[in-house]
Design a protein around this motif. Structure first.
Motif, mmCIF file in Angstrom:
data_model
loop_
_atom_site.group_PDB
_atom_site.id
_atom_site.type_symbol
_atom_site.label_atom_id
_atom_site.label_comp_id
_atom_site.label_asym_id
_atom_site.label_seq_id
_atom_site.Cartn_x
_atom_site.Cartn_y
_atom_site.Cartn_z
ATOM 1 N N LYS A 1 16.278 -23.387 42.143
ATOM 2 C CA LYS A 1 15.736 -22.864 41.202
ATOM 3 C C LYS A 1 14.779 -23.355 40.305
ATOM 4 O O LYS A 1 13.895 -22.948 39.791
ATOM 5 C CB LYS A 1 17.250 -23.561 40.508
ATOM 6 N N LEU A 2 14.038 -24.292 41.603
ATOM 7 C CA LEU A 2 12.594 -24.583 41.022
ATOM 8 C C LEU A 2 11.552 -23.373 41.487
ATOM 9 O O LEU A 2 11.037 -23.625 40.672
ATOM 10 C CB LEU A 2 12.017 -25.624 41.947
ATOM 11 N N MET A 3 11.820 -22.414 42.225
ATOM 12 C CA MET A 3 10.864 -21.571 43.035
ATOM 13 C C MET A 3 11.080 -20.553 41.476
ATOM 14 O O MET A 3 10.370 -20.185 40.577
ATOM 15 C CB MET A 3 11.298 -21.211 44.237
ATOM 16 N N LYS A 4 12.085 -20.588 41.419
ATOM 17 C CA LYS A 4 12.856 -19.324 40.405
ATOM 18 C C LYS A 4 11.935 -19.798 38.687
ATOM 19 O O LYS A 4 11.001 -18.830 37.831
ATOM 20 C CB LYS A 4 13.902 -18.900 40.146
ATOM 21 N N LYS A 5 11.689 -21.502 38.683
ATOM 22 C CA LYS A 5 11.530 -21.486 37.084
ATOM 23 C C LYS A 5 9.787 -21.175 37.126
ATOM 24 O O LYS A 5 9.309 -20.710 35.926
ATOM 25 C CB LYS A 5 11.454 -22.908 37.570
ATOM 26 N N PHE A 6 9.363 -21.285 38.373
ATOM 27 C CA PHE A 6 7.251 -21.338 38.129
ATOM 28 C C PHE A 6 7.222 -19.535 38.918
ATOM 29 O O PHE A 6 6.412 -19.659 39.105
ATOM 30 C CB PHE A 6 7.173 -22.609 39.408
ATOM 31 N N ASN A 7 8.539 -19.302 38.735
ATOM 32 C CA ASN A 7 8.103 -17.407 39.663
ATOM 33 C C ASN A 7 7.929 -17.356 40.274
ATOM 34 O O ASN A 7 6.406 -16.550 40.753
ATOM 35 C CB ASN A 7 7.312 -17.372 37.950
ATOM 36 N N TYR B 1 10.568 -16.800 46.970
ATOM 37 C CA TYR B 1 10.493 -17.020 48.225
ATOM 38 C C TYR B 1 11.492 -16.013 48.803
ATOM 39 O O TYR B 1 12.119 -14.735 47.885
ATOM 40 C CB TYR B 1 11.447 -18.692 47.952
ATOM 41 N N ASP B 2 12.374 -15.633 50.078
ATOM 42 C CA ASP B 2 12.816 -15.611 50.782
ATOM 43 C C ASP B 2 14.259 -15.975 50.002
ATOM 44 O O ASP B 2 14.322 -16.721 50.742
ATOM 45 C CB ASP B 2 13.338 -16.026 52.192
ATOM 46 N N SER B 3 15.323 -14.411 49.461
ATOM 47 C CA SER B 3 16.203 -14.598 48.416
ATOM 48 C C SER B 3 17.651 -14.329 49.751
ATOM 49 O O SER B 3 18.264 -15.664 48.962
ATOM 50 C CB SER B 3 16.136 -13.098 48.180
ATOM 51 N N GLU B 4 17.147 -14.880 51.205
ATOM 52 C CA GLU B 4 18.169 -14.777 52.176
ATOM 53 C C GLU B 4 18.717 -16.061 51.630
ATOM 54 O O GLU B 4 20.110 -17.092 52.338
ATOM 55 C CB GLU B 4 17.706 -14.417 53.388
ATOM 56 N N LEU B 5 17.998 -17.377 51.453
ATOM 57 C CA LEU B 5 18.246 -18.803 51.478
ATOM 58 C C LEU B 5 19.193 -18.641 50.464
ATOM 59 O O LEU B 5 19.995 -20.339 50.724
ATOM 60 C CB LEU B 5 16.816 -19.292 50.978
ATOM 61 N N VAL C 1 9.118 -25.026 49.984
ATOM 62 C CA VAL C 1 8.484 -26.189 49.575
ATOM 63 C C VAL C 1 7.215 -25.024 49.170
ATOM 64 O O VAL C 1 6.920 -23.600 49.573
ATOM 65 C CB VAL C 1 7.257 -26.245 50.345
ATOM 66 N N ALA C 2 6.552 -25.337 47.684
ATOM 67 C CA ALA C 2 5.894 -24.090 47.569
ATOM 68 C C ALA C 2 3.729 -24.575 46.969
ATOM 69 O O ALA C 2 4.318 -26.245 46.638
ATOM 70 C CB ALA C 2 6.428 -23.434 46.315
ATOM 71 N N ILE C 3 2.738 -24.825 48.159
ATOM 72 C CA ILE C 3 1.707 -25.023 48.104
ATOM 73 C C ILE C 3 0.890 -24.543 47.135
ATOM 74 O O ILE C 3 0.505 -23.043 47.868
ATOM 75 C CB ILE C 3 1.267 -25.586 49.461
ATOM 76 N N ASN C 4 0.699 -24.624 45.965
ATOM 77 C CA ASN C 4 -0.778 -24.104 45.007
ATOM 78 C C ASN C 4 -0.224 -23.052 45.004
ATOM 79 O O ASN C 4 -0.828 -21.736 45.355
ATOM 80 C CB ASN C 4 -1.924 -23.580 46.348
ATOM 81 N N LYS C 5 1.150 -22.620 44.362
ATOM 82 C CA LYS C 5 2.138 -21.743 43.782
ATOM 83 C C LYS C 5 1.987 -20.941 45.190
ATOM 84 O O LYS C 5 2.372 -19.587 44.648
ATOM 85 C CB LYS C 5 1.277 -21.431 42.785
ATOM 86 N N LYS C 6 2.032 -20.843 46.083
ATOM 87 C CA LYS C 6 2.495 -20.309 47.274
ATOM 88 C C LYS C 6 3.910 -20.443 47.914
ATOM 89 O O LYS C 6 4.076 -22.173 48.673
ATOM 90 C CB LYS C 6 1.294 -19.910 47.476
#
Length: 674
Positions: free
Chosen positions: A460-466, A469-473, A483-488
């Protein structure tokens, strides 16, 4: 000390209560249980001295029987092989009386005391009437022989009880009387009962801990066999709980006391085992009630055998029919049942204790033997109840850097999942710069590590910041930390409550004996189903509140199935109380759950559920073998005795011989491996 006296009384009562009519004593010289259990080991006696003392006690126990046997053998030699002119008349009678009294006096006394208390038809009464009657018709040798064999049988019964209590005694040996308490720079030895919560104990290598506490030293290794039945050493780290009875295996350790002496886990275990010996199984209670009805009936039948034939037998001889009646009385003595059956249950409880399982009464051995359905909680029962990192996947970065960045930012968080990552990374802040850390409620955490922006949290955190990520998760039932580093998107951690090593074996073992398994959990349904599939559990239900678990178990009980529920948490206590057999995991389990449970598994191993059922079944099998043996042999010899085809020697076998065979069968369970 006070607790010693309490334990002694309780265990002696457990021993003596094996037969209601023996509450005062089996024989006066035996004091029912041979020696006081609490006098051994606690006072630091030399083991060689104790062994010598035990041999002396055994000799003293058998001394009356030895004296009686010597006088009897001499009398038989004078009567049959080496006639003596002086060995007749009142001298001969007096000789046999002297042979009779060492073994017969205490039985006559117990018979008199039983009659005074209103229990006329005790086995003491039967043996007294039979042997005095034998003297009355001139069968002196047979009268002495019957009482001698009866006395020897009683001694072997008592020794078997002592053997059955050895596991409980070994538990008592595990609780030290004293503890070494640190006061500044000095160490003072104090009585364990006087040590207060918060005081610090010094525990040297090889010493047993007297109270529950928390380890203050960095590391220590303990032998936990007293509590778990397992000899495998258990390594502990600073802050871990250490329980009374554990033995320190390495360097000197310091432990802060967290529980009063009387409230320690080991103290409660001892209380539960001692109380268990007083709780009777239905079969045991039935035999006691049966004996109270059965014994008067056979007495009246014996009177009938003696007197009724005079009405229709032409050559009626009172002495001959009285002899048949006396044989009938000896055979009818119910001691084979009344002793061997409680001893079988006592042995079952002892065998279970040896395997790290505490039954709070013999009735639960019967219940476990009949279990058809085992319902299990997930967390803490089938799993370890501790979150840990199961898998790490790094994307576009090394796994080492992913773990380092994530652990650094999680070190600023209080979330238990973060603790799992920190432990996995073995993280120590080596000048890593962590700034601008912000908790995002329900999503995760954001911050900067060495100048890099780090996002750590749920998908949900990844979705919040657009962030893609791998949707299979999203389909993985376990906890996923992305984990995202520098928006990646840079990878993820799979975190799960680790399944216990023997959980799958436990389920397989239950299936082999045709027991259905069901798992109930408060976790989400997807996760519960994943665990159930991995362990091959028959049915699994998730998203359950405590009241939902109660509702489910009630439904299972309404299907007329015998249900065992296994749990560890406070929220499991209501369901444990509701089930036919409530089983608590004693290591991780809450005090409320352990108090409520009927059975406690001390080492938290799910395979012990199968062991408990197996012990219950073996105990019930042995009990019914003894019932069948006693009834069949006694019935056969009763018929032969009434018809004049059996002598007093067959009667002795039907009574004492069958009792000894039943006892030997009963104590087999203590030698079995489960």
């Amino acid at each position: 000390m006070a607790y010693k006296h309490k334990n002694n009384v309780s265990l002696k009562t457990a021993c003596c209560s094996l037969e209601e009519n023996k509450k005062e004593s089996i024989h006066n010289q035996t004091e029912c249980c041979t020696t006081d259990i609490d006098a051994e080991s606690h006072d630091g006696h030399n083991h060689d001295h104790d062994d010598l003392k035990e041999k002396e006690n055994v000799f003293r126990l058998f001394l009356p029987s030895i004296i009686s046997f010597v006088f009897l053998v001499v009398a038989l030699l004078f009567d049959n092989y080496f006639p003596q002119s002086w060995f007749n008349g009142w001298i001969r009678i007096l000789w046999y009386v002297v042979a009779y009294l060492p073994v017969g006096f205490s039985v006559l006394k117990d018979a008199f005391q039983s009659i005074r208390k209103g229990a006329v038809f005790s086995e003491f009464f039967l043996m007294s009437v039979a042997t005095i009657g034998a003297f009355g018709i001139g069968q002196y040798a047979e009268g002495v022989t019957v009482m001698l064999f009866y006395a020897i049988g009683e001694l072997f019964q008592m020794m078997a009880v002592q053997k059955a209590k050895s596991n409980i005694k070994s538990l008592l040996d595990q609780r030290p009387d004293t503890a070494n308490v640190i006061y500044g720079t000095t160490v003072v030895s104090k009585r364990a009962s006087e040590v207060t919560i918060g005081e610090i104990i010094e525990l040297k290598s090889g010493e047993k801990l007297a109270l529950d506490g928390k380890l203050l030293s960095d590391h220590a290794t303990f032998n936990t066999a007293a509590l778990t039945g397992e000899s495998k050493p258990d390594s502990k780290s600073k802050g871990d709980s250490i329980l009374a009875g554990m033995i320190n295996l390495n360097a000197v350790s310091q432990i802060e006391v967290t529980t009063a002496f009387t409230d320690s886990k080991l103290s409660k275990i001892l209380e539960m085992v001692q109380e268990a010996t007083a709780k009777k199984a239905p079969t045991e209670l039935f035999i006691r009630k049966f004996a109270k009805i059965y014994t008067p009936i056979v007495v009246y039948l014996a009177i009938g055998i003696c007197l009724i034939p005079m009405l229709f037998v032409d050559d009626y001889v009172f002495k001959d029919w009285l002899y048949r009646a006396l044989i009938f009385l000896v055979i009818s003595c119910p001691c084979a049942l009344v002793i061997s059956i409680p001893l079988g249950y006592f042995g079952g409880i002892g065998a279970a204790s040896k395997n790290g399982i505490l039954f709070k009464g013999s009735t639960f051995l019967d219940i476990m033997a009949a279990i058809q359905l085992v319902v299990l909680d997930k967390t803490g029962t089938l799993t370890k109840g501790v979150f840990s990192v199961q898998k790490v996947v790094a994307i576009g970065i090394s796994e080492k850097d992913l773990v380092r960045y994530t652990a650094a930012i999680e070190a600023k968080s209080t979330h238990p999942v973060g603790s799992a990552i920190i432990e996995f990374a073995n993280y120590v802040n080596n000048n890593t710069v962590v700034t601008e850390v912000t908790e995002i409620a329900g999503h995760g955490i954001k911050g900067f590590v060495d100048g890099n922006e780090i996002l750590v949290g749920s998908p949900k955190l990844m979705k919040k910041f657009n962030i893609d990520y791998d949707s299979e998760l999203d389909a993985i039932p376990y906890t996923i930390i992305v984990v995202a580093i520098n928006k990646k998107y840079s990878g993820y951690f799979l975190i799960a409550d680790e399944i216990k090593e023997d959980a799958k074996t436990a389920i397989e073992s239950l299936h082999k004996i045709n027991i259905k398994t069901i798992m109930l959990s408060g976790d989400n349904q997807a996760l519960v189903l994943a665990v159930a599939k991995e362990l091959n559990i028959d049915e699994a239900y998730g998203n359950l509140l405590p009241e939902d678990k109660v509702e489910k178990v009630t439904a299972f009980l309404n299907q007329k199935s015998k249900v065992a529920f296994v749990g560890d948490g406070v929220n499991d206590a209501p369901v444990i109380a509701l089930a036919d057999a409530g089983i608590a995991m004693g290591g991780l389990g809450s005090d409320a759950t352990i108090e409520t449970a009927d059975i406690v598994i001390q080492n938290d191993q799910p395979t012990k559920i199968f062991t408990a059922i197996n012990i219950g079944r073996k105990t019930k099998q042995i009990v019914w073998q003894n019932i069948g043996l006693a009834f069949s042999v006694k019935l056969l010899v009763l018929i032969l005795g009434a018809g004049g085809l059996a002598t007093m020697w067959e009667a002795v076998f039907a009574d004492v011989g069958v009792a000894l065979l039943a006892i030997l069968n009963a104590i087999r369970i203590q030698r079995m491996k489960f």
